[in-house]
Design a protein around this motif. Structure first.
Motif, PDB file in Angstrom:
ATOM      1  N   UNK A 192       5.983  -2.072  11.226  1.00 21.63           N
ATOM      2  CA  UNK A 192       4.660  -1.459  11.360  1.00 21.63           C
ATOM      3  C   UNK A 192       3.570  -2.047  10.476  1.00 21.63           C
ATOM      4  N   UNK A 193       3.878  -3.114   9.767  1.00 19.50           N
ATOM      5  CA  UNK A 193       2.845  -3.757   8.957  1.00 19.50           C
ATOM      6  C   UNK A 193       2.821  -5.251   9.244  1.00 19.50           C
ATOM      7  N   UNK A 194       1.665  -5.843   9.064  1.00 17.44           N
ATOM      8  CA  UNK A 194       1.515  -7.268   9.316  1.00 17.44           C
ATOM      9  C   UNK A 194       1.879  -8.072   8.078  1.00 17.44           C
ATOM     10  N   UNK A 195       2.652  -9.114   8.243  1.00 20.72           N
ATOM     11  CA  UNK A 195       3.042  -9.926   7.090  1.00 20.72           C
ATOM     12  C   UNK A 195       1.874 -10.719   6.522  1.00 20.72           C
ATOM     13  N   UNK A 196       1.886 -10.892   5.221  1.00 24.88           N
ATOM     14  CA  UNK A 196       0.895 -11.735   4.563  1.00 24.88           C
ATOM     15  C   UNK A 196       1.462 -13.151   4.449  1.00 24.88           C
ATOM     16  N   UNK A 197       0.599 -14.123   4.223  1.00 22.86           N
ATOM     17  CA  UNK A 197       1.079 -15.512   4.100  1.00 22.86           C
ATOM     18  C   UNK A 197       2.127 -15.681   3.010  1.00 22.86           C
ATOM     19  N   UNK A 198       2.013 -14.896   1.887  1.00 28.38           N
ATOM     20  CA  UNK A 198       2.955 -15.075   0.775  1.00 28.38           C
ATOM     21  C   UNK A 198       3.992 -13.966   0.802  1.00 28.38           C
ATOM     22  N   UNK A 199       4.952 -14.080   1.619  1.00 24.75           N
ATOM     23  CA  UNK A 199       6.164 -13.233   1.719  1.00 24.75           C
ATOM     24  C   UNK A 199       5.975 -11.786   1.300  1.00 24.75           C
ATOM     25  N   UNK A 200       4.831 -11.180   1.626  1.00 27.17           N
ATOM     26  CA  UNK A 200       4.676  -9.735   1.499  1.00 27.17           C
ATOM     27  C   UNK A 200       4.588  -9.188   2.908  1.00 27.17           C
ATOM     28  N   UNK A 232       0.813  -1.218   0.000  1.00 28.74           N
ATOM     29  CA  UNK A 232       0.000   0.000   0.000  1.00 28.74           C
ATOM     30  C   UNK A 232       0.845   1.267   0.000  1.00 28.74           C
ATOM     31  N   UNK A 233       2.156   1.114   0.099  1.00 29.48           N
ATOM     32  CA  UNK A 233       3.063   2.265   0.108  1.00 29.48           C
ATOM     33  C   UNK A 233       3.955   2.209  -1.128  1.00 29.48           C
ATOM     34  N   UNK A 234       3.771   3.115  -2.085  1.00 29.64           N
ATOM     35  CA  UNK A 234       4.572   3.072  -3.311  1.00 29.64           C
ATOM     36  C   UNK A 234       6.000   3.570  -3.136  1.00 29.64           C
ATOM     37  N   UNK A 235       6.212   4.473  -2.169  1.00 30.38           N
ATOM     38  CA  UNK A 235       7.537   5.056  -1.985  1.00 30.38           C
ATOM     39  C   UNK A 235       7.837   5.267  -0.506  1.00 30.38           C
ATOM     40  N   UNK A 279       9.510   7.336  19.558  1.00 35.47           N
ATOM     41  CA  UNK A 279       8.197   6.968  20.105  1.00 35.47           C
ATOM     42  C   UNK A 279       7.177   6.696  19.000  1.00 35.47           C
ATOM     43  N   UNK A 280       7.429   7.255  17.815  1.00 34.52           N
ATOM     44  CA  UNK A 280       6.537   7.037  16.668  1.00 34.52           C
ATOM     45  C   UNK A 280       6.951   5.802  15.867  1.00 34.52           C
ATOM     46  N   UNK A 281       7.998   5.126  16.311  1.00 34.01           N
ATOM     47  CA  UNK A 281       8.441   3.919  15.621  1.00 34.01           C
ATOM     48  C   UNK A 281       9.229   4.181  14.357  1.00 34.01           C
ATOM     49  N   UNK A 302      13.162   0.567   5.238  1.00 32.58           N
ATOM     50  CA  UNK A 302      12.519  -0.735   5.067  1.00 32.58           C
ATOM     51  C   UNK A 302      12.187  -1.375   6.411  1.00 32.58           C
ATOM     52  N   UNK A 303      13.022  -1.116   7.424  1.00 29.82           N
ATOM     53  CA  UNK A 303      12.728  -1.635   8.760  1.00 29.82           C
ATOM     54  C   UNK A 303      11.406  -1.099   9.290  1.00 29.82           C
TER      55      UNK A 303
END
Length: 327
Positions: A317-325, A75-78, A229-231, A311-312
């Protein structure tokens, strides 16, 4: 009015108020940060203390890495990276230098001010176009006015955090008597992940490390605490290394063999309150008309370093999907 003095009792150069319509004018004379003269040549280290390959192949490899980078979150292009630092530290010059590498010639799209005043007064985002110069890469470098500019002493901590949270619209011009609020024109009340800042790069001038105001250490440390604090991960760029080392001024490949640059990086680490492993030395293009392969390698290494920490953010801050995304 509640304010953050950030270690400067006078409330002058680096005082950033938390909120309020109009900060009190400063009566303290602004100290002049004079660049340090080139240090006398010192015995070089026997080998590089960081392993860098100064070759055309390495430059090509780094350009490919940066050009092909895309955030792992769909969902994040850049990845949006915010540059923060004192006036004249070289933020805008760094953006122009990176753009120059990919343009194949020295250009200055990000307008650069003098060492004592900040040309940038508003939030500006710069796309970095890849080798084919068509679609932009997955990196956006965001420029904002330098910390400590006398005309912009009203820049608030709330403003900085609002940028990082994604509330501030592109092109917003900051004003001492008009801090960012939910009534600000274009204010994003519900920013999405793509609107936020994903990494912060602090920028400091190697030639001024010893002359920066003492309160700047507290300024950086408190900024880092709130940003953490904002990660959001933080790195740092040490600019103008060629101005403190005559050998590096003549040959950029000497940067990691220079004792004075290594020592200055340690001082920068203390100033910023971070490990030296987060800090990358760079030489921006300033008076040059032509690109230099080794300068390009150093600049691209800094961009690659930034992207690793951006990239960290997506991994954290995002949940992994089953297929390596990652989202």
């Amino acid at each position: 009015m509640t304010s953050f003095s950030f270690g400067n009792p006078s409330g002058s150069l680096f005082a950033l108020s938390k909120a309020g319509p109009e900060p009190a004018p400063s009566t303290t004379e602004k100290p002049e940060n004079k660049p340090l003269p080139l240090f006398p040549a010192q015995p070089k280290l026997e080998s590089q203390w960081r392993d860098v390959e100064w070759t055309e192949e390495q430059k090509t490899s780094l350009m490919k890495t940066v050009s092909s980078y895309r955030p792992s979150c769909e969902e994040v292009p850049q990845a949006r990276v915010l540059l923060l630092g004192p006036v004249g530290s070289g933020k805008s010059s760094f953006i122009s230098s990176v753009q120059s590498v990919f343009n194949g010639k020295v250009t200055n799209r990000a307008m650069v001010g003098s060492s004592s005043t900040s040309f940038t007064k508003k939030l500006q985002s710069f796309n970095i176009h890849g080798q084919k110069k068509e679609d932009p890469t997955g990196l956006v470098l965001c420029d904002v006015m330098g910390l400590g500019d006398g005309e912009m002493i009203g820049l608030t901590l709330y403003d900085i955090l609002s940028i990082i949270k994604g509330h501030v619209p592109e092109g917003h011009k900051f004003s001492p008597d008009q801090p960012v609020t939910s009534d600000t024109v274009g204010y994003l009340k519900r920013p999405t992940l793509k609107d936020k800042i994903h990494c912060v790069a602090f920028v400091v001038d190697a030639s001024k490390i010893l002359t920066y105001p003492k309160g700047l250490t507290t300024t950086f440390q408190q900024l880092r605490e709130h940003i953490s604090d904002l990660g959001v991960h933080q790195v740092a760029l040490l600019t103008h290394v060629d101005q403190i080392c005559s050998e590096t001024a003549k040959d950029v490949t000497q940067v990691y063999k220079s004792r004075i640059i290594r020592d200055t990086m340690s001082k920068a680490a203390t100033l910023l309150g971070m490990s030296i492993s987060y800090i990358i030395p760079v030489k921006n293009y300033s008076s040059e008309l032509d690109l230099d392969e080794n300068t390009d390698v150093l600049l691209l290494s800094a961009v690659d370093h930034i992207l690793q920490y951006a990239e960290l953010y997506f991994q954290d801050n995002t949940k992994p999907r089953p297929i390596s995304n990652f989202c």
